[in-house]
Design an enzyme around this catalytic site. Structure first.
Site, PDB file in Angstrom:
ATOM      1  N   SER A   1      89.000  83.705 -22.568  1.00 17.97           N
ATOM      2  CA  SER A   1      88.524  85.009 -22.138  1.00 17.97           C
ATOM      3  C   SER A   1      89.213  85.616 -21.143  1.00 17.97           C
ATOM      4  CB  SER A   1      86.987  84.631 -21.821  1.00 17.97           C
ATOM      5  OG  SER A   1      86.378  85.833 -21.807  1.00 17.97           O
TER       6      SER A   1
ATOM      7  N   ASP B   1      83.194  84.199 -32.740  1.00 13.76           N
ATOM      8  CA  ASP B   1      83.429  84.896 -31.480  1.00 13.76           C
ATOM      9  C   ASP B   1      83.641  86.505 -31.808  1.00 13.76           C
ATOM     10  OD1 ASP B   1      84.132  86.096 -29.094  1.00 13.76           O
ATOM     11  OD2 ASP B   1      86.004  84.810 -29.000  1.00 13.76           O
TER      12      ASP B   1
ATOM     13  N   HIS C   1      81.757  83.034 -28.506  1.00 12.50           N
ATOM     14  CA  HIS C   1      82.867  83.100 -27.684  1.00 12.50           C
ATOM     15  C   HIS C   1      82.845  81.938 -26.710  1.00 12.50           C
ATOM     16  CE1 HIS C   1      85.692  84.861 -25.157  1.00 12.50           C
ATOM     17  NE2 HIS C   1      84.777  84.933 -24.010  1.00 12.50           N
TER      18      HIS C   1
END
Length: 400
Positions: A169, A335, A368
């Site tokens: 991320s 995701d 995610h």
């Protein structure tokens, strides 16, 4: 149990060692007026400090160092009990004895990013010019600023080349920035669930969260600390909204469906009738106890500004031209915050620059946040990539 281990380096003074207790369970590196941090906004940040954790031992030739870059709401407490929440480290699934990032083999470093709120200088820190909390007087920072500060820390630790830089991320953005800004210092890079630039949708979600914080009457234009209060309501809503984007429809359905929370019938009120409502409220209320609202504004803005091709005429491949770093790019099918299409665009750019790159799209419904959870296929890929890179560098069996 993974221990927190400092290293012996002539670059770290005894005086600085005395400041390691400045933040619970963290080492702290201090940078004075003679070592300013140049920021993209044009300001030099000085003085500043970086709070960090280490796990394992640096080997004799300093070739086994791995830098972990944390995500938006993470911090340096990767694999130790968190000093605020008392919970296990946020990546103990990946870091630990017998795991892909094993401290018996690697010297693992994780630093709280500049702008954060767990010991590194940020908007919750004291502005030395005023003696008060920085608040919104703190300069706006970027992902390159974070990486620049980390590079100064790595210099301080006496490490020339990192065996690997790893992150997911926002951490993945830092990984990519490291390889673009310091290609000669990164032997291998594991970029997980990330993108080379923030999408319009993600900027929109971040703006929603920022507006929730700023609409809280307790925010006081960022000056809440001077009043001894915090905009907990707004920050909780921001966290709730963001947390939805870290999940997937399938995962929410599997975990909660439409099941009621401690009741069989609706209350015909605005109480948390559904389990998913109760879950989100818990996510919001627990988050505000460990995170600073202004830091949330600053770090989300840093992600929004990220565009690694921006300095290369928008041509992504130019950002990685001539790079020798070994890459592994990982995405997850569910995701929707950083979809696989964005990882594929990165891989295509790396191929165009003749970089050595492997790519894996992992089938999972965990969204995610899958990179933070128990996903065995991801662990296997991470382990295989690091072992292969270690073998190529002659590292395997020489850790510690």
């Amino acid at each position: 149990m993974v221990g927190v281990t400092s290293i012996s380096s002539p670059a770290i003074s005894a005086d600085e060692r005395s400041h390691e207790v400045d933040h619970p369970s963290s080492l702290v590196a201090h940078f004075g007026a003679d070592q300013p941090l140049p920021l993209d906004c044009g300001i030099d940040l000085t003085p500043f400090q970086i709070a960090y954790q280490t796990y394992g031992e640096l080997n004799a030739d300093r070739s086994n160092a791995i830098l972990i870059c944390h995500a938006l709401t993470g911090d340096q407490h990767v694999a130790n009990v968190h000093p605020v929440t008392g919970k296990p480290g946020w990546w103990e699934t990946l870091v630990g004895a017998g795991r892909p990032l094993d401290p018996s083999q690697y010297f693992i470093i994780c630093a709280n990013v500049i702008g954060g709120c767990m010991g590194s200088t940020g908007p919750a820190s004291i502005n030395p010019a005023t003696g008060k909390v920085w608040g919104l007087d703190f300069p706006v920072i970027t992902i390159p600023d974070m990486v620049r500060a980390q590079a100064m820390l790595i210099d301080r630790l006496g490490i020339d080349t990192l065996f690997a830089v790893v992150g997911g991320s926002m951490g993945g953005m830092q990984v990519l920035q490291w390889t673009a800004a310091y290609p000669e210092r990164v032997y291998s890079a594991l970029a997980i669930a990330c993108s080379t630039r923030h999408s319009a949708q993600n900027i929109a979600f971040h703006e929603l969260g920022r507006q929730a914080v700023m609409a809280d009457p307790d925010w006081h234009n960022g000056g809440y600390a001077d009043r001894g209060i915090h905009p907990h309501r707004g920050l909780a809503v921001a966290r709730m909204a963001a947390h939805i984007t870290y999940l997937s429809d399938a995962a929410l359905h599997r975990k909660f469906g439409r099941r009621m929370q401690d009741r069989d019938l609706p209350t015909f009120s605005f109480d948390a009738d559904f389990q998913v409502e109760s879950y989100l409220r818990y996510q919001g209320s627990s988050f505000v106890e460990r995170f600073d609202a202004n830091s949330y504004l600053y770090l989300t803005r840093a992600m929004d500004y990220f565009d690694i091709a921006g300095d290369h005429g928008g041509v992504l491949a130019k950002a990685f031209a001539g790079i020798k770093t070994r890459f592994c790019v990982v995405s997850f099918t569910s995701d929707w915050l950083f979809p696989t299409s964005e990882s594929r665009a990165l891989v295509h750019a790396l191929n165009a620059s003749s970089a050595r790159v492997s790519f894996a799209e992992i089938e999972t419904d965990r969204g995610h946040d899958a990179f933070l959870l128990d996903v065995p296929e991801f662990f296997d890929i991470a382990r295989a990539f690091l072992e292969s890179a270690g073998k190529a560098r002659g590292l395997n069996g020489r850790g510690g």
